[in-house]
Design a protein around this motif. Structure first.
Motif, PDB file in Angstrom:
ATOM      1  N   SER A 152       0.819  -1.220   0.000  1.00  0.00           N
ATOM      2  CA  SER A 152       0.000   0.000   0.000  1.00  0.00           C
ATOM      3  C   SER A 152       0.851   1.266   0.000  1.00  0.00           C
ATOM      4  N   GLY A 153       2.183   1.105  -0.046  1.00  0.00           N
ATOM      5  CA  GLY A 153       3.077   2.261  -0.073  1.00  0.00           C
ATOM      6  C   GLY A 153       3.219   2.971   1.252  1.00  0.00           C
ATOM      7  N   LEU A 154       3.003   2.252   2.356  1.00  0.00           N
ATOM      8  CA  LEU A 154       3.031   2.873   3.683  1.00  0.00           C
ATOM      9  C   LEU A 154       4.292   2.536   4.477  1.00  0.00           C
ATOM     10  N   VAL A 155       5.324   2.000   3.819  1.00  0.00           N
ATOM     11  CA  VAL A 155       6.571   1.628   4.502  1.00  0.00           C
ATOM     12  C   VAL A 155       7.725   2.455   3.950  1.00  0.00           C
ATOM     13  N   LYS A 156       8.425   3.174   4.823  1.00  0.00           N
ATOM     14  CA  LYS A 156       9.633   3.915   4.450  1.00  0.00           C
ATOM     15  C   LYS A 156      10.835   3.012   4.752  1.00  0.00           C
ATOM     16  N   VAL A 157      11.344   2.362   3.708  1.00  0.00           N
ATOM     17  CA  VAL A 157      12.336   1.301   3.879  1.00  0.00           C
ATOM     18  C   VAL A 157      13.642   1.821   4.467  1.00  0.00           C
ATOM     19  N   LYS A 158      14.109   2.989   4.010  1.00  0.00           N
ATOM     20  CA  LYS A 158      15.405   3.503   4.493  1.00  0.00           C
ATOM     21  C   LYS A 158      15.377   3.737   6.005  1.00  0.00           C
ATOM     22  N   ALA A 159      14.327   4.394   6.471  1.00  0.00           N
ATOM     23  CA  ALA A 159      14.192   4.647   7.908  1.00  0.00           C
ATOM     24  C   ALA A 159      14.069   3.331   8.677  1.00  0.00           C
ATOM     25  N   ALA A 160      13.304   2.395   8.113  1.00  0.00           N
ATOM     26  CA  ALA A 160      13.099   1.110   8.780  1.00  0.00           C
ATOM     27  C   ALA A 160      14.404   0.334   8.924  1.00  0.00           C
ATOM     28  N   LEU A 161      15.228   0.329   7.873  1.00  0.00           N
ATOM     29  CA  LEU A 161      16.473  -0.429   7.916  1.00  0.00           C
ATOM     30  C   LEU A 161      17.468   0.178   8.900  1.00  0.00           C
ATOM     31  N   LEU A 162      17.561   1.519   8.930  1.00  0.00           N
ATOM     32  CA  LEU A 162      18.491   2.159   9.854  1.00  0.00           C
ATOM     33  C   LEU A 162      18.053   1.955  11.297  1.00  0.00           C
ATOM     34  N   LEU A 163      16.751   2.135  11.552  1.00  0.00           N
ATOM     35  CA  LEU A 163      16.244   1.949  12.899  1.00  0.00           C
ATOM     36  C   LEU A 163      16.406   0.492  13.337  1.00  0.00           C
ATOM     37  N   SER A 164      16.184  -0.430  12.414  1.00  0.00           N
ATOM     38  CA  SER A 164      16.326  -1.861  12.732  1.00  0.00           C
ATOM     39  C   SER A 164      17.777  -2.223  13.012  1.00  0.00           C
ATOM     40  N   GLY A 165      18.721  -1.542  12.339  1.00  0.00           N
ATOM     41  CA  GLY A 165      20.135  -1.841  12.543  1.00  0.00           C
ATOM     42  C   GLY A 165      20.563  -1.634  13.983  1.00  0.00           C
ATOM     43  N   THR A 166      20.255  -0.455  14.548  1.00  0.00           N
ATOM     44  CA  THR A 166      20.595  -0.219  15.951  1.00  0.00           C
ATOM     45  C   THR A 166      19.675  -1.032  16.864  1.00  0.00           C
ATOM     46  N   GLY A 167      18.457  -1.279  16.390  1.00  0.00           N
ATOM     47  CA  GLY A 167      17.528  -2.091  17.178  1.00  0.00           C
ATOM     48  C   GLY A 167      18.024  -3.513  17.369  1.00  0.00           C
ATOM     49  N   MET A 168      18.685  -4.061  16.350  1.00  0.00           N
ATOM     50  CA  MET A 168      19.233  -5.413  16.461  1.00  0.00           C
ATOM     51  C   MET A 168      20.337  -5.478  17.516  1.00  0.00           C
ATOM     52  N   ILE A 169      21.145  -4.420  17.576  1.00  0.00           N
ATOM     53  CA  ILE A 169      22.187  -4.363  18.612  1.00  0.00           C
ATOM     54  C   ILE A 169      21.534  -4.332  19.991  1.00  0.00           C
ATOM     55  N   GLY A 170      20.526  -3.473  20.131  1.00  0.00           N
ATOM     56  CA  GLY A 170      19.798  -3.395  21.396  1.00  0.00           C
ATOM     57  C   GLY A 170      19.123  -4.704  21.753  1.00  0.00           C
ATOM     58  N   GLY A 171      18.627  -5.419  20.729  1.00  0.00           N
ATOM     59  CA  GLY A 171      17.969  -6.708  20.968  1.00  0.00           C
ATOM     60  C   GLY A 171      18.910  -7.736  21.566  1.00  0.00           C
ATOM     61  N   TRP A 172      20.132  -7.797  21.056  1.00  0.00           N
ATOM     62  CA  TRP A 172      21.122  -8.733  21.599  1.00  0.00           C
ATOM     63  C   TRP A 172      21.476  -8.370  23.042  1.00  0.00           C
ATOM     64  N   VAL A 173      21.651  -7.064  23.304  1.00  0.00           N
ATOM     65  CA  VAL A 173      21.991  -6.611  24.655  1.00  0.00           C
ATOM     66  C   VAL A 173      20.841  -6.907  25.617  1.00  0.00           C
ATOM     67  N   GLY A 174      19.605  -6.630  25.175  1.00  0.00           N
ATOM     68  CA  GLY A 174      18.439  -6.888  26.019  1.00  0.00           C
ATOM     69  C   GLY A 174      18.283  -8.363  26.353  1.00  0.00           C
ATOM     70  N   ALA A 175      18.512  -9.228  25.366  1.00  0.00           N
ATOM     71  CA  ALA A 175      18.408 -10.674  25.602  1.00  0.00           C
ATOM     72  C   ALA A 175      19.472 -11.151  26.579  1.00  0.00           C
ATOM     73  N   ALA A 176      20.679 -10.595  26.461  1.00  0.00           N
ATOM     74  CA  ALA A 176      21.756 -10.967  27.389  1.00  0.00           C
ATOM     75  C   ALA A 176      21.429 -10.491  28.799  1.00  0.00           C
ATOM     76  N   GLY A 177      20.868  -9.281  28.914  1.00  0.00           N
ATOM     77  CA  GLY A 177      20.513  -8.746  30.224  1.00  0.00           C
ATOM     78  C   GLY A 177      19.379  -9.509  30.890  1.00  0.00           C
ATOM     79  N   HIS A 178      18.492 -10.090  30.090  1.00  0.00           N
ATOM     80  CA  HIS A 178      17.360 -10.844  30.618  1.00  0.00           C
ATOM     81  C   HIS A 178      17.825 -11.982  31.517  1.00  0.00           C
ATOM     82  N   ARG A 179      18.939 -12.614  31.176  1.00  0.00           N
ATOM     83  CA  ARG A 179      19.443 -13.761  31.943  1.00  0.00           C
ATOM     84  C   ARG A 179      19.866 -13.371  33.357  1.00  0.00           C
ATOM     85  N   LEU A 180      20.166 -12.106  33.563  1.00  0.00           N
ATOM     86  CA  LEU A 180      20.722 -11.656  34.840  1.00  0.00           C
ATOM     87  C   LEU A 180      19.650 -11.248  35.845  1.00  0.00           C
ATOM     88  N   VAL A 181      18.388 -11.304  35.438  1.00  0.00           N
ATOM     89  CA  VAL A 181      17.297 -10.792  36.279  1.00  0.00           C
ATOM     90  C   VAL A 181      16.353 -11.921  36.677  1.00  0.00           C
TER      91      VAL A 181
END
Length: 268
Positions: A70-99
């Motif tokens: 439907s033309g409602l996805v801005k791919v460039k913004a999504a890819l950049l945001l997802s890039g740092t989000g993936m880093i945060g996802g790994w850190v968050g998953a690692a932190g989950h084990r400590l709680v």
């Protein structure tokens, strides 16, 4: 783990409830997925987070494909945001084990209250125009820092709690970057898909993903999403979203109370 008929049938029911909430409100499925997986299916919190991430990724992917067409996805913004989000996802998953599990569920209850409040707030907004913004259309470098920061926060939440993060992404894209609401929702679905898949990969090292159980959850979610869309056509989306927010608040209060009691030494 779900190995016989009764838990499998229950998994379909749980999946259908998650899908129903997604079909009716367009978000919020992961908010009820974690409590249902832990208390209805008896999974550990780590396994619930892993299953929730996989379920969120599957549901968001379907929505992202529809939004892209439907033309409602801005791919460039999504890819950049997802890039740092993936880093945060790994850190968050690692932190989950400590709680401790009780603390994780306590914090999740607080997160549910905030997320439900954001959903209620969205129902007070008017439909926006189709006009774009500089960040949505041209995406100059001045937008990069904002998007990178948003992605990191969303990734941390996704990795730690197993939520999609749409309740953070959508207001961030609309308020900080000026995206039209429909474009923000469509773009967030692609972001959620990519970050959630990273979270699934991170948790695969911690707990084996129950593929059989996941298949029943996804089957139920598809049924629920179809039913939810039919309901949303018949009733006011604003009313349905507010009703879901009230239910989420009630579940959050129970979740916080129960885990405070357990944390202080209460026994089931």
């Amino acid at each position: 783990r779900m190995t016989d008929g009764e838990p499998s049938a229950l998994a379909v029911v749980v999946g259908s409830l998650v899908g129903l909430s997604l079909g009716v409100t367009g978000s919020g499925g992961s908010l009820i997925a974690i409590p249902l997986l832990v208390y209805a299916l008896g999974t550990s919190v780590q396994e619930a987070v892993s299953l929730s991430l996989a379920l969120v990724a599957a549901a968001a992917c379907i929505g992202a494909i529809e939004s892209f067409q439907s033309g409602l996805v801005k791919v460039k913004a999504a890819l950049l945001l997802s890039g740092t989000g993936m880093i945060g996802g790994w850190v968050g998953a690692a932190g989950h084990r400590l709680v401790r599990e009780e603390i994780t569920l306590l914090l999740f209850g607080v997160l549910m209250i905030v997320a439900a409040g954001q959903m209620w707030w969205r129902t007070t907004l008017r439909e926006d125009s189709e006009e774009g913004s500089i960040c949505a259309d041209l995406f100059p470098r001045t937008c990069w820092v904002k998007v990178s920061g948003i992605g990191l926060v969303v990734g941390l939440l996704t990795g730690f709690f197993g939520v999609g993060g749409g309740f953070v992404i959508v207001p961030a894209l609309t308020l900080l970057l000026g995206f039209p609401m429909r474009v923000a929702v469509g773009t967030s679905l692609l972001i959620i898909t990519l970050i959630a898949l990273t979270g699934v990969a991170a948790y695969a090292r911690l707990v084996p993903l129950d593929l059989r159980g996941l298949s029943f959850l996804i089957a139920g979610a598809i049924i629920g999403m179809v039913a939810g869309r039919q309901v949303s056509r018949a009733l006011s989306p604003r009313l349905l979203t507010r009703a879901f927010a009230v239910v989420a608040w009630a579940v959050a209060v129970i979740l916080i109370g129960h885990n405070l009691w357990k944390f202080k030494g209460g026994r089931l």
